[in-house]
Design a protein around this motif. Structure first.
Motif, mmCIF file in Angstrom:
data_model
loop_
_atom_site.group_PDB
_atom_site.id
_atom_site.type_symbol
_atom_site.label_atom_id
_atom_site.label_comp_id
_atom_site.label_asym_id
_atom_site.label_seq_id
_atom_site.Cartn_x
_atom_site.Cartn_y
_atom_site.Cartn_z
ATOM 1 N N GLU A 92 0.966 -1.213 0.182
ATOM 2 C CA GLU A 92 -0.110 0.058 0.091
ATOM 3 C C GLU A 92 0.905 1.208 0.051
ATOM 4 N N ALA A 93 1.772 1.308 0.870
ATOM 5 C CA ALA A 93 2.652 2.324 0.914
ATOM 6 C C ALA A 93 3.327 2.832 -0.507
ATOM 7 N N THR A 94 3.782 1.787 -1.040
ATOM 8 C CA THR A 94 4.297 1.872 -2.544
ATOM 9 C C THR A 94 3.325 2.270 -3.546
ATOM 10 N N GLU A 95 2.177 1.736 -3.622
ATOM 11 C CA GLU A 95 0.885 2.110 -4.633
ATOM 12 C C GLU A 95 0.686 3.527 -4.090
ATOM 13 N N GLN A 96 0.664 4.011 -3.003
ATOM 14 C CA GLN A 96 0.101 5.235 -2.712
ATOM 15 C C GLN A 96 1.107 6.322 -2.627
ATOM 16 N N GLY A 97 2.198 5.982 -2.763
ATOM 17 C CA GLY A 97 3.412 7.001 -2.930
ATOM 18 C C GLY A 97 3.743 7.684 -1.590
ATOM 19 N N LYS A 98 3.723 6.704 -0.330
ATOM 20 C CA LYS A 98 3.718 7.309 1.048
ATOM 21 C C LYS A 98 5.098 6.637 1.560
ATOM 22 N N SER A 99 5.702 7.328 2.527
ATOM 23 C CA SER A 99 6.735 6.546 3.066
ATOM 24 C C SER A 99 6.443 5.317 3.918
ATOM 25 N N LEU A 100 7.113 4.300 3.698
ATOM 26 C CA LEU A 100 6.747 3.323 4.617
ATOM 27 C C LEU A 100 6.573 3.394 6.285
ATOM 28 N N GLU A 101 7.471 4.238 6.667
ATOM 29 C CA GLU A 101 7.417 4.550 8.075
ATOM 30 C C GLU A 101 6.079 5.356 8.336
ATOM 31 N N ARG A 147 -4.364 13.042 2.586
ATOM 32 C CA ARG A 147 -4.136 14.108 1.692
ATOM 33 C C ARG A 147 -4.418 13.856 0.181
ATOM 34 N N ILE A 148 -4.243 12.770 -0.372
ATOM 35 C CA ILE A 148 -4.479 12.298 -1.810
ATOM 36 C C ILE A 148 -5.945 12.340 -1.878
ATOM 37 N N GLU A 149 -6.468 11.531 -1.073
ATOM 38 C CA GLU A 149 -7.927 11.502 -1.181
ATOM 39 C C GLU A 149 -8.768 12.777 -1.121
ATOM 40 N N LYS A 150 -8.312 13.748 -0.231
ATOM 41 C CA LYS A 150 -9.132 14.987 0.039
ATOM 42 C C LYS A 150 -8.802 15.779 -1.319
ATOM 43 N N GLU A 151 -7.337 15.792 -1.976
ATOM 44 C CA GLU A 151 -7.457 16.727 -3.176
ATOM 45 C C GLU A 151 -8.060 16.090 -4.419
ATOM 46 N N VAL A 152 -8.588 14.648 -4.376
ATOM 47 C CA VAL A 152 -9.342 14.168 -5.466
ATOM 48 C C VAL A 152 -10.722 14.462 -5.111
ATOM 49 N N GLU A 153 -11.239 14.780 -3.982
ATOM 50 C CA GLU A 153 -12.295 15.134 -3.583
ATOM 51 C C GLU A 153 -12.533 16.482 -4.059
ATOM 52 N N ILE A 154 -11.665 17.224 -3.952
ATOM 53 C CA ILE A 154 -11.629 18.792 -4.149
ATOM 54 C C ILE A 154 -11.644 19.010 -5.931
ATOM 55 N N ILE A 155 -10.918 18.091 -6.622
ATOM 56 C CA ILE A 155 -10.818 18.195 -8.118
ATOM 57 C C ILE A 155 -12.237 17.849 -8.723
ATOM 58 N N ASN A 156 -12.612 16.478 -7.895
ATOM 59 C CA ASN A 156 -13.895 15.880 -8.595
ATOM 60 C C ASN A 156 -15.292 16.794 -7.913
ATOM 61 N N GLY A 157 -14.917 17.667 -6.966
ATOM 62 C CA GLY A 157 -16.023 18.524 -6.572
ATOM 63 C C GLY A 157 -17.113 17.675 -5.669
#
Length: 157
Positions: A92-101, A147-157
């Protein structure tokens, strides 16, 4: 006068231990950041086989999931088990572009909040839990896990 810090008895079991798994010290730091009362927590790091078996046996879902929480008692202190499936967390960390820690920190905090009665079964509860997770994670110096989910919500309105 400030409230006393919660006391934590944390046992960490490594049924599976890749080199990338955080240390007991890191898990303890994260648990204390999320804890609102005294607690005894057993954390178990597992592989996909055990993660899948536990998810199937206890939740009826036949796949390995990232975190499972088993609250056992809440009076006089909080007692429970948290299971993290290392391969799923890493994927998941890799797929979501997050640091593993950061992802481990978020998921362990997520489990700690479940132990304390928080859930995300409906939108209002999910919003409350996610806000608390974000507050704790960012206070520890990690990015907002949503953060990523929130950004997608803003873009999709």
């Amino acid at each position: 006068m400030s409230a006393a810090k919660p006391k934590l008895n944390l046992a960490v079991q490594y049924a599976f231990k890749p080199e990338t798994v955080p240390t007991r010290h890191q898990f303890r730091k994260w648990a204390l950041a999320a804890l609102g009362c005294d607690a005894e927590v057993a954390l178990r790091i597992v592989d996909e086989t055990e993660g899948r078996e536990l998810n199937r046996d206890y939740r009826g879902k036949d796949y390995a999931t990232n975190v499972l929480t088993f609250p056992l008692e809440d009076d006089p202190i909080l007692i429970g088990d948290i299971v993290l499936c290392a391969p799923v967390v890493e994927k998941e960390a890799t797929e979501q572009g997050k640091s593993l820690e950061a992802h481990y920190a978020h998921l362990f905090i997520h489990g700690m909040l479940h132990m304390q009665g928080y859930d995300h079964e409906n939108d209002a509860d999910a919003e409350e839990m996610e806000a608390l997770e974000t507050q704790i994670v960012t206070k520890l110096g990690y990015p907002d896990p949503y953060r990523i989910e929130k950004e997608v919500e803003i873009i999709n309105g």
